[in-house]
Design a protein around this motif. Structure first.
Motif, PDB file in Angstrom:
ATOM      1  N   GLN A  25      90.307 -60.346 -92.562  1.00 30.96           N
ATOM      2  CA  GLN A  25      91.235 -60.711 -91.470  1.00 30.96           C
ATOM      3  C   GLN A  25      90.459 -61.112 -90.233  1.00 30.96           C
ATOM      4  OE1 GLN A  25      94.253 -58.205 -90.081  1.00 30.96           O
ATOM      5  NE2 GLN A  25      95.615 -58.591 -91.815  1.00 30.96           N
ATOM      6  N   ILE A  26      89.382 -60.351 -89.945  1.00 28.43           N
ATOM      7  CA  ILE A  26      88.562 -60.658 -88.772  1.00 28.43           C
ATOM      8  C   ILE A  26      87.894 -62.021 -88.963  1.00 28.43           C
ATOM      9  CG2 ILE A  26      86.511 -59.969 -87.435  1.00 28.43           C
ATOM     10  CD1 ILE A  26      87.211 -57.022 -88.108  1.00 28.43           C
ATOM     11  N   ILE A  58      82.936 -45.319 -77.002  1.00 29.34           N
ATOM     12  CA  ILE A  58      83.374 -44.198 -77.829  1.00 29.34           C
ATOM     13  C   ILE A  58      84.666 -43.618 -77.253  1.00 29.34           C
ATOM     14  CG2 ILE A  58      82.683 -41.918 -78.737  1.00 29.34           C
ATOM     15  CD1 ILE A  58      80.860 -44.203 -79.686  1.00 29.34           C
ATOM     16  N   GLU A  59      85.648 -43.445 -78.137  1.00 30.27           N
ATOM     17  CA  GLU A  59      86.917 -42.854 -77.699  1.00 30.27           C
ATOM     18  C   GLU A  59      86.665 -41.454 -77.140  1.00 30.27           C
ATOM     19  OE1 GLU A  59      89.922 -42.715 -80.774  1.00 30.27           O
ATOM     20  OE2 GLU A  59      91.280 -41.551 -79.517  1.00 30.27           O
ATOM     21  N   GLY A  60      87.258 -41.179 -75.989  1.00 31.13           N
ATOM     22  CA  GLY A  60      87.079 -39.868 -75.364  1.00 31.13           C
ATOM     23  C   GLY A  60      85.879 -39.813 -74.437  1.00 31.13           C
ATOM     24  N   VAL A  61      84.957 -40.766 -74.581  1.00 28.01           N
ATOM     25  CA  VAL A  61      83.807 -40.838 -73.672  1.00 28.01           C
ATOM     26  C   VAL A  61      83.973 -42.050 -72.755  1.00 28.01           C
ATOM     27  CG1 VAL A  61      81.288 -41.052 -73.474  1.00 28.01           C
ATOM     28  CG2 VAL A  61      82.288 -39.740 -75.363  1.00 28.01           C
ATOM     29  N   HIS A  62      84.197 -43.219 -73.362  1.00 28.63           N
ATOM     30  CA  HIS A  62      84.311 -44.464 -72.581  1.00 28.63           C
ATOM     31  C   HIS A  62      85.740 -44.934 -72.408  1.00 28.63           C
ATOM     32  CE1 HIS A  62      80.239 -44.622 -74.374  1.00 28.63           C
ATOM     33  NE2 HIS A  62      79.926 -45.020 -73.165  1.00 28.63           N
ATOM     34  N   PHE A  63      86.616 -44.548 -73.299  1.00 30.64           N
ATOM     35  CA  PHE A  63      88.009 -44.992 -73.169  1.00 30.64           C
ATOM     36  C   PHE A  63      88.954 -43.954 -73.736  1.00 30.64           C
ATOM     37  CE2 PHE A  63      86.506 -46.604 -77.262  1.00 30.64           C
ATOM     38  CZ  PHE A  63      87.559 -46.312 -78.118  1.00 30.64           C
ATOM     39  N   ASN A  64      90.200 -44.088 -73.300  1.00 24.60           N
ATOM     40  CA  ASN A  64      91.257 -43.192 -73.712  1.00 24.60           C
ATOM     41  C   ASN A  64      92.384 -44.101 -74.218  1.00 24.60           C
ATOM     42  OD1 ASN A  64      93.641 -41.656 -73.620  1.00 24.60           O
ATOM     43  ND2 ASN A  64      92.803 -40.346 -71.992  1.00 24.60           N
ATOM     44  N   LEU A  65      92.783 -43.911 -75.463  1.00 25.75           N
ATOM     45  CA  LEU A  65      93.763 -44.836 -76.046  1.00 25.75           C
ATOM     46  C   LEU A  65      95.119 -44.789 -75.355  1.00 25.75           C
ATOM     47  CD1 LEU A  65      92.979 -44.669 -79.887  1.00 25.75           C
ATOM     48  CD2 LEU A  65      92.392 -46.468 -78.251  1.00 25.75           C
ATOM     49  N   ASP A  66      95.378 -43.729 -74.591  1.00 22.98           N
ATOM     50  CA  ASP A  66      96.652 -43.659 -73.858  1.00 22.98           C
ATOM     51  C   ASP A  66      96.643 -44.562 -72.632  1.00 22.98           C
ATOM     52  OD1 ASP A  66      97.561 -41.766 -75.621  1.00 22.98           O
ATOM     53  OD2 ASP A  66      96.851 -40.075 -74.393  1.00 22.98           O
ATOM     54  N   TRP A  67      95.470 -44.938 -72.182  1.00 21.79           N
ATOM     55  CA  TRP A  67      95.379 -45.706 -70.934  1.00 21.79           C
ATOM     56  C   TRP A  67      95.201 -47.205 -71.153  1.00 21.79           C
ATOM     57  CZ3 TRP A  67      91.306 -41.994 -68.309  1.00 21.79           C
ATOM     58  CH2 TRP A  67      91.963 -40.791 -67.981  1.00 21.79           C
ATOM     59  N   CYS A  68      94.418 -47.569 -72.188  1.00 18.62           N
ATOM     60  CA  CYS A  68      94.116 -48.997 -72.337  1.00 18.62           C
ATOM     61  C   CYS A  68      95.072 -49.624 -73.350  1.00 18.62           C
ATOM     62  CB  CYS A  68      92.673 -49.180 -72.796  1.00 18.62           C
ATOM     63  SG  CYS A  68      92.303 -48.409 -74.363  1.00 18.62           S
ATOM     64  N   THR A  69      95.146 -50.945 -73.335  1.00 18.16           N
ATOM     65  CA  THR A  69      95.865 -51.650 -74.393  1.00 18.16           C
ATOM     66  C   THR A  69      94.813 -52.089 -75.412  1.00 18.16           C
ATOM     67  OG1 THR A  69      95.585 -53.843 -73.434  1.00 18.16           O
ATOM     68  CG2 THR A  69      97.490 -52.563 -72.670  1.00 18.16           C
ATOM     69  N   PRO A  70      95.221 -52.313 -76.662  1.00 17.02           N
ATOM     70  CA  PRO A  70      94.230 -52.759 -77.654  1.00 17.02           C
ATOM     71  C   PRO A  70      93.546 -54.058 -77.230  1.00 17.02           C
ATOM     72  CG  PRO A  70      96.467 -52.685 -78.600  1.00 17.02           C
ATOM     73  CD  PRO A  70      96.537 -52.043 -77.269  1.00 17.02           C
ATOM     74  N   GLU A 111      94.498 -55.561 -85.043  1.00 18.09           N
ATOM     75  CA  GLU A 111      94.731 -57.008 -84.926  1.00 18.09           C
ATOM     76  C   GLU A 111      94.707 -57.447 -83.465  1.00 18.09           C
ATOM     77  OE1 GLU A 111      97.360 -58.106 -88.885  1.00 18.09           O
ATOM     78  OE2 GLU A 111      98.376 -57.773 -86.962  1.00 18.09           O
ATOM     79  N   THR A 112      95.398 -56.689 -82.619  1.00 19.22           N
ATOM     80  CA  THR A 112      95.466 -57.060 -81.201  1.00 19.22           C
ATOM     81  C   THR A 112      94.120 -56.864 -80.523  1.00 19.22           C
ATOM     82  OG1 THR A 112      97.672 -56.118 -81.350  1.00 19.22           O
ATOM     83  CG2 THR A 112      96.985 -56.905 -79.200  1.00 19.22           C
ATOM     84  N   PHE A 113      93.410 -55.813 -80.931  1.00 25.08           N
ATOM     85  CA  PHE A 113      92.064 -55.559 -80.427  1.00 25.08           C
ATOM     86  C   PHE A 113      91.153 -56.762 -80.729  1.00 25.08           C
ATOM     87  CE2 PHE A 113      87.781 -54.180 -81.672  1.00 25.08           C
ATOM     88  CZ  PHE A 113      87.337 -53.502 -80.539  1.00 25.08           C
ATOM     89  N   ILE A 114      91.178 -57.215 -81.972  1.00 22.62           N
ATOM     90  CA  ILE A 114      90.339 -58.350 -82.388  1.00 22.62           C
ATOM     91  C   ILE A 114      90.760 -59.625 -81.660  1.00 22.62           C
ATOM     92  CG2 ILE A 114      89.807 -59.870 -84.363  1.00 22.62           C
ATOM     93  CD1 ILE A 114      88.325 -57.219 -84.489  1.00 22.62           C
ATOM     94  N   GLN A 115      92.073 -59.784 -81.520  1.00 27.92           N
ATOM     95  CA  GLN A 115      92.582 -60.972 -80.831  1.00 27.92           C
ATOM     96  C   GLN A 115      92.067 -61.020 -79.381  1.00 27.92           C
ATOM     97  OE1 GLN A 115      96.915 -61.111 -80.724  1.00 27.92           O
ATOM     98  NE2 GLN A 115      96.749 -62.641 -82.354  1.00 27.92           N
ATOM     99  N   GLY A 116      92.125 -59.871 -78.707  1.00 30.13           N
ATOM    100  CA  GLY A 116      91.621 -59.789 -77.328  1.00 30.13           C
ATOM    101  C   GLY A 116      90.139 -60.117 -77.279  1.00 30.13           C
ATOM    102  N   MET A 117      89.393 -59.537 -78.196  1.00 32.90           N
ATOM    103  CA  MET A 117      87.943 -59.748 -78.217  1.00 32.90           C
ATOM    104  C   MET A 117      87.586 -61.197 -78.522  1.00 32.90           C
ATOM    105  SD  MET A 117      85.164 -57.736 -80.530  1.00 32.90           S
ATOM    106  CE  MET A 117      84.942 -56.358 -79.440  1.00 32.90           C
ATOM    107  N   LEU A 118      88.242 -61.773 -79.553  1.00 30.98           N
ATOM    108  CA  LEU A 118      87.891 -63.141 -79.945  1.00 30.98           C
ATOM    109  C   LEU A 118      88.395 -64.164 -78.924  1.00 30.98           C
ATOM    110  CD1 LEU A 118      88.296 -63.065 -83.839  1.00 30.98           C
ATOM    111  CD2 LEU A 118      86.228 -62.791 -82.459  1.00 30.98           C
ATOM    112  N   GLY A 119      89.465 -63.824 -78.211  1.00 31.87           N
ATOM    113  CA  GLY A 119      89.952 -64.703 -77.137  1.00 31.87           C
ATOM    114  C   GLY A 119      88.893 -64.815 -76.046  1.00 31.87           C
ATOM    115  N   LEU A 120      88.339 -63.681 -75.652  1.00 29.54           N
ATOM    116  CA  LEU A 120      87.293 -63.675 -74.621  1.00 29.54           C
ATOM    117  C   LEU A 120      86.029 -64.367 -75.153  1.00 29.54           C
ATOM    118  CD1 LEU A 120      86.440 -62.693 -71.778  1.00 29.54           C
ATOM    119  CD2 LEU A 120      85.485 -60.671 -72.893  1.00 29.54           C
ATOM    120  N   ALA A 121      85.738 -64.138 -76.448  1.00 30.40           N
ATOM    121  CA  ALA A 121      84.557 -64.781 -77.059  1.00 30.40           C
ATOM    122  C   ALA A 121      84.680 -66.295 -76.945  1.00 30.40           C
ATOM    123  CB  ALA A 121      84.430 -64.358 -78.523  1.00 30.40           C
TER     124      ALA A 121
END
Ligand code: ADP
Ligand code: MG
Length: 329
Positions: free
Chosen positions: A14-15, A52-64, A105-115
């Motif tokens: 998919q990626i 790393i989840e819990g060190v650099h980000f919190n899934l409750d705060w960011c969007t994928p 999917e949304t995480f990859i979309q965000g990353m590849l959009g910026l790429a």
């Protein structure tokens, strides 16, 4: 669909299908290693950052999508700080089996959009399951001609210290998220920082910056790296530190020292660089031509250490030293 149904290779497939073609990539995702064609005469710049989840980000705060962008942005910022052109990247993921396919999917979309915005291509990585949180590792390669690469070690006494943008917004955003706030420009700066790729590259091409670093651990700490690597000191003009209107208005509710987050807070991803006094106006003009205001915030001195000058706070003392992963505070 569940991740268990899609499986490791389904996810990689998919990626891979979302990656745009790039003629410099002779062999991309799908083989044992990627093969890329380097630009003749250029050095390869390679950088890697983990989130790393819990060190650099919190899934409750960011969007994928913002997490995907940020995972690449922090690496783009490192290539920018060398004055490089970002080219290719690897993405390694350790994924808890409970994470949804939609999230990925949304995480990859965000990353590849910026790429795509930066013309960088995903060429491979690794995918495995995690028994704790989500872990993301990005390794980015860039290029630059050897004479244009900007290191941390070239600052000389008399050079002026510049910084792009405003400082402290991302750290303020993190404090606001911790207090349960959800919106606003500071939170935006924390969740979706803008890497100063064009600024770093244009400064390098003009041969203007004697040293450069991106501010990921706070101004005081990152300027400290330049001073140490260059074997010099600096006098910082506290009153010239660029603060956003939002930060100025909000900071009294978060800290008694208005400069605490601007000097000690991390993740601004602005560029800190030094130029000779003769290049002062050109440095301002280059940043402005890239759509970013630069500020002159100090001068490099022969005397080691960081001295702080301020009319408003005559006896100012640094209260924070930047982020350090293995310190317990
Ligand atoms: P190997 O067993 O040789 O390590 P893998 O099965 O791990 O190969 O990966 C197969 C292909 O998929 C490789 O080209 C690898 O670079 C790529 N790949 C694996 N994970 C990712 C990912 N998260 N993003 C992009 N490419 C990936
Ligand atoms: Mg593998």
């Amino acid at each position: 669909m569940k991740l268990a149904e899609l499986g490791e290779f389904g996810l990689i497939d998919q990626i891979a299908r979302k990656v745009s073609p790039d003629t410099s990539v002779r062999i991309g995702i799908g083989d044992d290693a990627a093969a890329t064609e380097a630009t003749p005469g250029c050095l390869t710049l390679t950088t890697s950052d983990m989130l790393i989840e819990g060190v650099h980000f919190n899934l409750d705060w960011c969007t994928p999508a913002s997490l995907g962008r940020k995972s690449l942005s922090v690496n783009l910022s490192d290539i920018a700080a060398m004055g490089g052109v970002p080219r290719w990247f690897l993405l390694s993921l350790a994924i808890p089996p409970t994470l949804s396919v939609e999230f990925l999917e949304t995480f990859i979309q965000g990353m590849l959009g910026l790429a795509e915005e930066h013309s960088v291509t995903l060429i491979g990585g690794d995918t495995c399951s995690s028994r704790s949180g989500l872990a993301i590792s990005v390794t980015l390669m860039g290029e630059q001609r050897p004479e244009l690469v900007v290191s941390r070690s070239g600052a000389r006494p008399g050079d002026l210290v510049f910084v792009t943008g405003t400082l402290g917004d991302a750290a303020l955003g993190l404090e606001m998220l911790k207090k349960g706030e959800q919106n606003g420009p500071a939170i935006e700066s924390h969740l979706d920082p803008i890497p100063r790729v064009r600024e770093g590259l244009t400064l390098a091409k003009a041969g203007l910056a004697s040293s450069m670093i991106d501010i990921s651990d706070g101004l005081a700490a990152d300027l400290g790296h330049i001073l140490e690597m260059s074997g010099v000191g600096a006098r910082l003009l506290l009153d010239e530190i660029p603060l956003s209107p939002f930060y100025r208005e909000a900071i009294p509710r978060y800290a008694s020292d208005p400069y605490r987050l601007a000097l000690g807070g991390g993740e601004d991803y602005e560029l800190l660089f030094t130029v000779s006094p003769a290049a002062r106006e050109e440095a301002f003009a280059i940043c402005r031509s890239c759509g970013t205001e630069a500020s002159e915030i100090g001068v490099i001195t022969e005397t080691r250490g960081l001295a702080i000058d301020s009319a408003a706070f005559p006896n100012y003392r640094l209260s924070a030293e930047g982020y350090n992963h293995f310190r317990n505070d």
